[in-house]
Design a protein around this motif. Structure first.
Motif, PDB file in Angstrom:
ATOM      1  N   SER A 169       0.837  -1.196   0.000  1.00 35.92           N
ATOM      2  CA  SER A 169       0.000   0.000   0.000  1.00 35.92           C
ATOM      3  C   SER A 169       0.868   1.240   0.000  1.00 35.92           C
ATOM      4  CB  SER A 169      -0.893  -0.002   1.242  1.00 35.92           C
ATOM      5  OG  SER A 169      -1.818  -1.042   1.197  1.00 35.92           O
ATOM      6  N   PRO A 170       0.363   2.343  -0.559  1.00 37.64           N
ATOM      7  CA  PRO A 170       1.144   3.583  -0.546  1.00 37.64           C
ATOM      8  C   PRO A 170       1.371   4.074   0.877  1.00 37.64           C
ATOM      9  CG  PRO A 170      -1.116   4.004  -1.241  1.00 37.64           C
ATOM     10  CD  PRO A 170      -0.946   2.516  -1.213  1.00 37.64           C
ATOM     11  N   SER A 171       2.537   4.636   1.106  1.00 34.99           N
ATOM     12  CA  SER A 171       2.862   5.212   2.410  1.00 34.99           C
ATOM     13  C   SER A 171       2.107   6.510   2.596  1.00 34.99           C
ATOM     14  CB  SER A 171       4.369   5.458   2.501  1.00 34.99           C
ATOM     15  OG  SER A 171       4.681   6.320   3.575  1.00 34.99           O
ATOM     16  N   ILE A 172       1.808   6.833   3.834  1.00 33.41           N
ATOM     17  CA  ILE A 172       1.112   8.095   4.100  1.00 33.41           C
ATOM     18  C   ILE A 172       1.983   9.285   3.745  1.00 33.41           C
ATOM     19  CG2 ILE A 172       1.855   8.358   6.520  1.00 33.41           C
ATOM     20  CD1 ILE A 172      -1.074   9.274   7.088  1.00 33.41           C
ATOM     21  N   GLY A 173       3.296   9.082   3.735  1.00 33.47           N
ATOM     22  CA  GLY A 173       4.194  10.164   3.371  1.00 33.47           C
ATOM     23  C   GLY A 173       4.439  10.288   1.885  1.00 33.47           C
ATOM     24  N   SER A 174       3.807   9.412   1.094  1.00 35.98           N
ATOM     25  CA  SER A 174       4.045   9.426  -0.351  1.00 35.98           C
ATOM     26  C   SER A 174       3.300  10.547  -1.063  1.00 35.98           C
ATOM     27  CB  SER A 174       3.629   8.079  -0.955  1.00 35.98           C
ATOM     28  OG  SER A 174       2.231   7.865  -0.822  1.00 35.98           O
ATOM     29  N   ILE A 175       2.383  11.196  -0.375  1.00 36.77           N
ATOM     30  CA  ILE A 175       1.623  12.293  -0.978  1.00 36.77           C
ATOM     31  C   ILE A 175       2.389  13.596  -0.768  1.00 36.77           C
ATOM     32  CG2 ILE A 175      -0.529  13.598  -0.883  1.00 36.77           C
ATOM     33  CD1 ILE A 175      -1.902  11.065   0.092  1.00 36.77           C
ATOM     34  N   PRO A 176       2.840  14.243  -1.836  1.00 37.84           N
ATOM     35  CA  PRO A 176       3.554  15.514  -1.667  1.00 37.84           C
ATOM     36  C   PRO A 176       2.648  16.569  -1.036  1.00 37.84           C
ATOM     37  CG  PRO A 176       3.836  14.637  -3.897  1.00 37.84           C
ATOM     38  CD  PRO A 176       2.746  13.842  -3.250  1.00 37.84           C
ATOM     39  N   ALA A 177       3.176  17.297  -0.085  1.00 32.27           N
ATOM     40  CA  ALA A 177       2.380  18.342   0.559  1.00 32.27           C
ATOM     41  C   ALA A 177       1.881  19.354  -0.457  1.00 32.27           C
ATOM     42  CB  ALA A 177       3.204  19.024   1.645  1.00 32.27           C
TER      43      ALA A 177
ATOM     44  N   LEU B  82      -0.726  15.511   9.444  1.00 30.33           N
ATOM     45  CA  LEU B  82      -1.209  16.889   9.397  1.00 30.33           C
ATOM     46  C   LEU B  82      -0.151  17.766   8.731  1.00 30.33           C
ATOM     47  CD1 LEU B  82      -3.364  18.997  10.244  1.00 30.33           C
ATOM     48  CD2 LEU B  82      -2.156  19.204  12.430  1.00 30.33           C
ATOM     49  N   VAL B  83      -0.588  18.547   7.741  1.00 30.72           N
ATOM     50  CA  VAL B  83       0.303  19.428   6.978  1.00 30.72           C
ATOM     51  C   VAL B  83      -0.243  20.854   7.059  1.00 30.72           C
ATOM     52  CG1 VAL B  83       1.274  19.913   4.692  1.00 30.72           C
ATOM     53  CG2 VAL B  83       0.870  17.542   5.401  1.00 30.72           C
ATOM     54  N   ASN B  84       0.644  21.828   7.171  1.00 30.12           N
ATOM     55  CA  ASN B  84       0.164  23.219   7.247  1.00 30.12           C
ATOM     56  C   ASN B  84       0.433  23.990   5.960  1.00 30.12           C
ATOM     57  OD1 ASN B  84       2.943  23.786   7.475  1.00 30.12           O
ATOM     58  ND2 ASN B  84       2.625  25.383   9.011  1.00 30.12           N
ATOM     59  N   LYS B  85      -0.160  25.168   5.867  1.00 25.70           N
ATOM     60  CA  LYS B  85      -0.060  25.980   4.656  1.00 25.70           C
ATOM     61  C   LYS B  85       1.309  26.606   4.487  1.00 25.70           C
ATOM     62  CE  LYS B  85      -4.989  27.086   4.770  1.00 25.70           C
ATOM     63  NZ  LYS B  85      -6.009  28.120   5.101  1.00 25.70           N
ATOM     64  N   ALA B  86       1.960  26.983   5.598  1.00 23.65           N
ATOM     65  CA  ALA B  86       3.252  27.652   5.518  1.00 23.65           C
ATOM     66  C   ALA B  86       4.361  26.717   5.033  1.00 23.65           C
ATOM     67  CB  ALA B  86       3.616  28.238   6.873  1.00 23.65           C
ATOM     68  N   GLY B  87       4.127  25.421   5.138  1.00 18.07           N
ATOM     69  CA  GLY B  87       5.122  24.465   4.677  1.00 18.07           C
ATOM     70  C   GLY B  87       6.177  24.108   5.691  1.00 18.07           C
ATOM     71  N   ASN B  88       5.956  24.487   6.954  1.00 18.15           N
ATOM     72  CA  ASN B  88       6.942  24.174   7.990  1.00 18.15           C
ATOM     73  C   ASN B  88       6.404  23.219   9.047  1.00 18.15           C
ATOM     74  OD1 ASN B  88       5.163  25.889   9.243  1.00 18.15           O
ATOM     75  ND2 ASN B  88       6.663  27.482   9.750  1.00 18.15           N
ATOM     76  N   TYR B  89       5.294  22.563   8.727  1.00 19.36           N
ATOM     77  CA  TYR B  89       4.726  21.566   9.645  1.00 19.36           C
ATOM     78  C   TYR B  89       4.178  20.420   8.822  1.00 19.36           C
ATOM     79  CZ  TYR B  89       2.014  19.615  13.567  1.00 19.36           C
ATOM     80  OH  TYR B  89       1.511  18.797  14.547  1.00 19.36           O
ATOM     81  N   ASP B  90       4.733  19.244   9.051  1.00 19.76           N
ATOM     82  CA  ASP B  90       4.280  18.035   8.354  1.00 19.76           C
ATOM     83  C   ASP B  90       4.613  16.864   9.274  1.00 19.76           C
ATOM     84  OD1 ASP B  90       3.733  15.883   6.701  1.00 19.76           O
ATOM     85  OD2 ASP B  90       4.693  16.746   4.934  1.00 19.76           O
ATOM     86  N   LYS B  91       3.641  16.459  10.080  1.00 18.55           N
ATOM     87  CA  LYS B  91       3.892  15.435  11.089  1.00 18.55           C
ATOM     88  C   LYS B  91       2.865  14.310  10.990  1.00 18.55           C
ATOM     89  CE  LYS B  91       6.075  18.572  14.425  1.00 18.55           C
ATOM     90  NZ  LYS B  91       6.066  19.092  15.818  1.00 18.55           N
ATOM     91  N   THR B  92       3.312  13.128  11.396  1.00 18.48           N
ATOM     92  CA  THR B  92       2.459  11.944  11.370  1.00 18.48           C
ATOM     93  C   THR B  92       2.548  11.222  12.702  1.00 18.48           C
ATOM     94  OG1 THR B  92       2.837  11.670   8.996  1.00 18.48           O
ATOM     95  CG2 THR B  92       1.958   9.773  10.185  1.00 18.48           C
ATOM     96  N   VAL B  93       1.406  10.775  13.208  1.00 13.52           N
ATOM     97  CA  VAL B  93       1.358   9.954  14.417  1.00 13.52           C
ATOM     98  C   VAL B  93       0.523   8.718  14.117  1.00 13.52           C
ATOM     99  CG1 VAL B  93       1.671  11.855  16.057  1.00 13.52           C
ATOM    100  CG2 VAL B  93      -0.628  11.254  15.280  1.00 13.52           C
ATOM    101  N   GLY B  94       0.494   7.810  15.068  1.00  9.88           N
ATOM    102  CA  GLY B  94      -0.249   6.567  14.901  1.00  9.88           C
ATOM    103  C   GLY B  94       0.669   5.370  14.957  1.00  9.88           C
TER     104      GLY B  94
ATOM    105  N   GLY C 212      -1.784  25.906  13.603  1.00  5.33           N
ATOM    106  CA  GLY C 212      -2.677  27.036  13.455  1.00  5.33           C
ATOM    107  C   GLY C 212      -3.166  27.304  12.047  1.00  5.33           C
ATOM    108  N   ASP C 213      -2.404  26.848  11.039  1.00 10.89           N
ATOM    109  CA  ASP C 213      -2.776  27.115   9.642  1.00 10.89           C
ATOM    110  C   ASP C 213      -2.856  25.801   8.861  1.00 10.89           C
ATOM    111  OD1 ASP C 213      -0.020  26.658   9.831  1.00 10.89           O
ATOM    112  OD2 ASP C 213       0.418  27.878   8.057  1.00 10.89           O
ATOM    113  N   PRO C 214      -3.808  24.941   9.204  1.00 10.45           N
ATOM    114  CA  PRO C 214      -3.865  23.614   8.582  1.00 10.45           C
ATOM    115  C   PRO C 214      -4.173  23.674   7.088  1.00 10.45           C
ATOM    116  CG  PRO C 214      -5.885  24.032   9.789  1.00 10.45           C
ATOM    117  CD  PRO C 214      -4.951  25.167  10.113  1.00 10.45           C
ATOM    118  N   LYS C 215      -3.500  22.811   6.336  1.00 14.92           N
ATOM    119  CA  LYS C 215      -3.742  22.702   4.902  1.00 14.92           C
ATOM    120  C   LYS C 215      -4.409  21.368   4.566  1.00 14.92           C
ATOM    121  CE  LYS C 215      -1.400  22.682   0.406  1.00 14.92           C
ATOM    122  NZ  LYS C 215      -0.088  22.725  -0.299  1.00 14.92           N
ATOM    123  N   GLY C 216      -3.846  20.286   5.116  1.00 15.61           N
ATOM    124  CA  GLY C 216      -4.384  18.978   4.781  1.00 15.61           C
ATOM    125  C   GLY C 216      -4.277  17.987   5.915  1.00 15.61           C
ATOM    126  N   LEU C 217      -5.285  17.102   5.995  1.00 10.30           N
ATOM    127  CA  LEU C 217      -5.322  16.000   6.952  1.00 10.30           C
ATOM    128  C   LEU C 217      -5.409  14.707   6.150  1.00 10.30           C
ATOM    129  CD1 LEU C 217      -5.774  14.776   9.833  1.00 10.30           C
ATOM    130  CD2 LEU C 217      -8.227  15.154   9.457  1.00 10.30           C
TER     131      LEU C 217
END
Length: 339
Positions: A13-21, A181-193, A328-333
């Motif tokens: 299966s594709p990795s959750i990180g395989s989707i470019p922000a 969770l990825v933000n609009k500014a491009g300085n937040y891209d984190k994964t949990v689980g 504070g500035d979410p782009k994608g979940l």
């Protein structure tokens, strides 16, 4: 329940990180961000067999609502259980608030309070809606229609200060989930689980091999559908491990596992669950779960999760140990359903 098998079953299966922000689309309408549910089941289930639905409070109206595919919050009601397209199980009708992964690649997510995304594999979940709320799955109810459904969920709020959400093992484990969770500014891209290297079958096997004997039955009492949290199994009042914490704390074992009653103080509850209550430093993570009695159910999820972050009990966020994300500035979940 049999599993769907496809010709792609052997493909990873594709990795959750395989989707470019940069590829995350902008929301439409009243959307604050966009959300995607990914199929990470390695061919065990098709995109049309993975269901998801969001229930939460519309902050503009104060009404409990569900998210439609157009990114709008539609009010729920008692009448929704009998509306066209409703679900039926064992002669009872239930609201159909679900979408399939195959229905849309991305959906806009507006502001929502106390949101819960139900994830159901192989079958939708069966949830009664009312004019003032809903009745979610109850794994303590022997007649609950979801006892033989593979389900899990993610919790979140989207408000004026951004996105705040988490995966949770407070009640149980249905299947591995990753939450990015990825933000609009491009300085937040984190994964949990759970770690993507883990499989559902592998986690069941590891759980049986790694936890002390008192905790093993939590993986069998509702198998194959889930591993339940201690309070839903042999640690409940009147059960064989009902006094598990006796001798370590004068609080009841049930209050400790629920972080309720006498154990309602977050730091105290966390310290007892982690077996550091008598230590001078409750924030020393290296000392957590080193001796019994401790919440070895919670320890297991930390051991098998990204950055060892997990919500293994209600106040597992004490000392920043929970699988919690906010920006504070979410782009994608992006939510990945794994198997």
């Amino acid at each position: 329940m049999s599993l769907f098998t496809s010709s792609a079953a052997s493909a990873a299966s594709p990795s959750i990180g395989s989707i470019p922000a940069s590829s995350i689309p902008a929301p439409t309408g009243n959307g604050v961000m966009t959300v995607k549910v990914m199929n990470g089941t390695n061919g065990a289930y098709s995109d049309s067999q993975i269901y998801w639905g969001v229930l939460g409070i519309n902050p503009d109206t104060g009404r409990w609502s569900y998210l439609d595919l157009n990114g709008n919050l539609q009010p729920i009601s008692t009448a929704l259980n009998d509306a066209p397209g409703h679900l039926t199980k064992n002669g009872a009708n239930y609201a159909n608030i679900y979408h399939k992964i195959s229905d849309a690649p991305w959906v806009s997510l507006p502001r929502i309070t106390s949101g819960r995304m139900f994830l159901c594999v192989g079958s939708p979940c069966y949830i009664k809606t009312y004019d003032n709320g809903f009745a979610g799955p109850d794994i303590n109810n022997p007649t609950d229609p979801n006892l033989n459904v593979y389900f899990d969920f993610v919790e979140f709020t989207v408000d004026a200060t951004g996105y705040h959400g988490n995966t949770t093992r407070v009640d149980g484990f249905g299947f591995p989930i990753q939450h990015r969770l990825v933000n609009k500014a491009g300085n937040y891209d984190k994964t949990v689980g759970e770690l993507e290297s883990e499989t559902r079958a592998g986690l069941f096997s590891k759980y049986a091999n790694e936890v002390p004997s008192e905790f093993k039955s939590l993986a069998t009492v509702q198998a194959p559908y889930r591993i339940v949290a201690p309070i839903h199994g042999s640690f409940a009042a009147g059960r064989e491990n009902a006094n598990y914490f006796a001798g370590y704390s004068n609080l009841s074992t049930q209050d400790i596992f629920r972080c309720d009653g006498g154990a309602s103080d977050p730091r105290t509850c966390a310290a007892i669950n982690r077996h550091v209550y008598n230590d001078s430093d409750w924030n020393n993570v290296s000392n957590y779960y080193k001796a019994a009695p401790a919440n070895y159910y919670a320890k297991f999820w930390h051991d098998h999760s990204i950055d060892r972050l997990a919500y293994g009990f209600a106040y597992d966020d004490v000392n920043n140990q929970a699988a919690y994300l906010e920006v504070g500035d979410p782009k994608g979940l992006i939510i990945r359903v794994a198997w």
